[in-house]
Design an enzyme around this catalytic site. Sequence first.
Site, PDB file in Angstrom:
ATOM      1  N   HIS A  55      55.837  41.627  12.474  1.00  0.00           N
ATOM      2  CA  HIS A  55      55.462  43.040  12.433  1.00  0.00           C
ATOM      3  C   HIS A  55      56.604  43.885  12.993  1.00  0.00           C
ATOM      4  CE1 HIS A  55      53.861  41.758  16.484  1.00  0.00           C
ATOM      5  NE2 HIS A  55      54.693  42.722  16.801  1.00  0.00           N
TER       6      HIS A  55
HETATM    7  P1  TYD Z   1      50.330  40.490  18.098  1.00  0.00           P
HETATM    8  O1  TYD Z   1      51.157  41.474  18.833  1.00  0.00           O
HETATM    9  O2  TYD Z   1      50.128  40.687  16.635  1.00  0.00           O
HETATM   10  O3  TYD Z   1      50.846  39.019  18.360  1.00  0.00           O
HETATM   11  P2  TYD Z   1      52.233  38.301  18.018  1.00  0.00           P
HETATM   12  O4  TYD Z   1      53.233  39.350  17.658  1.00  0.00           O
HETATM   13  O5  TYD Z   1      52.586  37.601  19.263  1.00  0.00           O
HETATM   14  O6  TYD Z   1      51.997  37.339  16.932  1.00  0.00           O
HETATM   15  O7  TYD Z   1      48.900  40.437  18.821  1.00  0.00           O
HETATM   16  C1  TYD Z   1      47.906  39.511  18.419  1.00  0.00           C
HETATM   17  C2  TYD Z   1      46.567  40.038  18.911  1.00  0.00           C
HETATM   18  O8  TYD Z   1      46.558  40.003  20.353  1.00  0.00           O
HETATM   19  C3  TYD Z   1      46.330  41.473  18.519  1.00  0.00           C
HETATM   20  O9  TYD Z   1      45.490  41.536  17.402  1.00  0.00           O
HETATM   21  C4  TYD Z   1      45.670  42.077  19.720  1.00  0.00           C
HETATM   22  C5  TYD Z   1      45.988  41.166  20.869  1.00  0.00           C
HETATM   23  N1  TYD Z   1      46.893  41.778  21.866  1.00  0.00           N
HETATM   24  C6  TYD Z   1      46.361  42.502  22.911  1.00  0.00           C
HETATM   25  O10 TYD Z   1      45.130  42.677  23.011  1.00  0.00           O
HETATM   26  N2  TYD Z   1      47.198  43.027  23.848  1.00  0.00           N
HETATM   27  C7  TYD Z   1      48.545  42.863  23.778  1.00  0.00           C
HETATM   28  O11 TYD Z   1      49.290  43.360  24.663  1.00  0.00           O
HETATM   29  C8  TYD Z   1      49.103  42.120  22.684  1.00  0.00           C
HETATM   30  C9  TYD Z   1      50.583  41.915  22.557  1.00  0.00           C
HETATM   31  C10 TYD Z   1      48.242  41.598  21.761  1.00  0.00           C
END
Ligand code: TYD
Length: 144
Positions: A55
Amino acid sequence: MKKSTVFDATLLQLPIVHNENGNITAVNQLSEVPFDINRVYYLYDVPGGTSRGGHGHIDLQQLIVAASGSFDITLFDGKVRRTFHLNRPYMGLYMPSGLWRDIDNFSSGAICLVLASHIYDEKDYLRDLNTFIDWKKKYDTPNG
Ligand code: TYD
């Protein structure tokens, strides 16, 4: 920084307090990171072969550290990709806003520590690659 490119990302060597009983690295706002730290989160228990990220962020700035183990971070600005291998707890990758990122090649037991400029906000995410590329194009200057 909506116009940011992958060349605005920098690998920072963080200070080390050496101690024969174990070292300390401190990340201080302003001296080590050029933004206010409003959130700290970490990825752990990542199964082998997993890819995280996938993303872009509109406003979020981050400093990413391999607190344990190693992984690769590939940044993309809509034109150029740049991959950083993080494998030392005293190296931090500063990521300005406006970049797409993928994180993969996690070693067993890796901890991906993230210091972030804002609290979690889903509205700051661009989760579709083509949407991200179109969004970046809006900020292209004629020369580049
Ligand atoms: P995401 O940032 O998409 O994860 P990554 O980039 O590590 O694959 O986050 C995955 C899920 O985790 C997102 O849907 C919501 C949750 N989340 C939180 O609740 N708080 C946070 O600070 C982060 C980074 C994620």
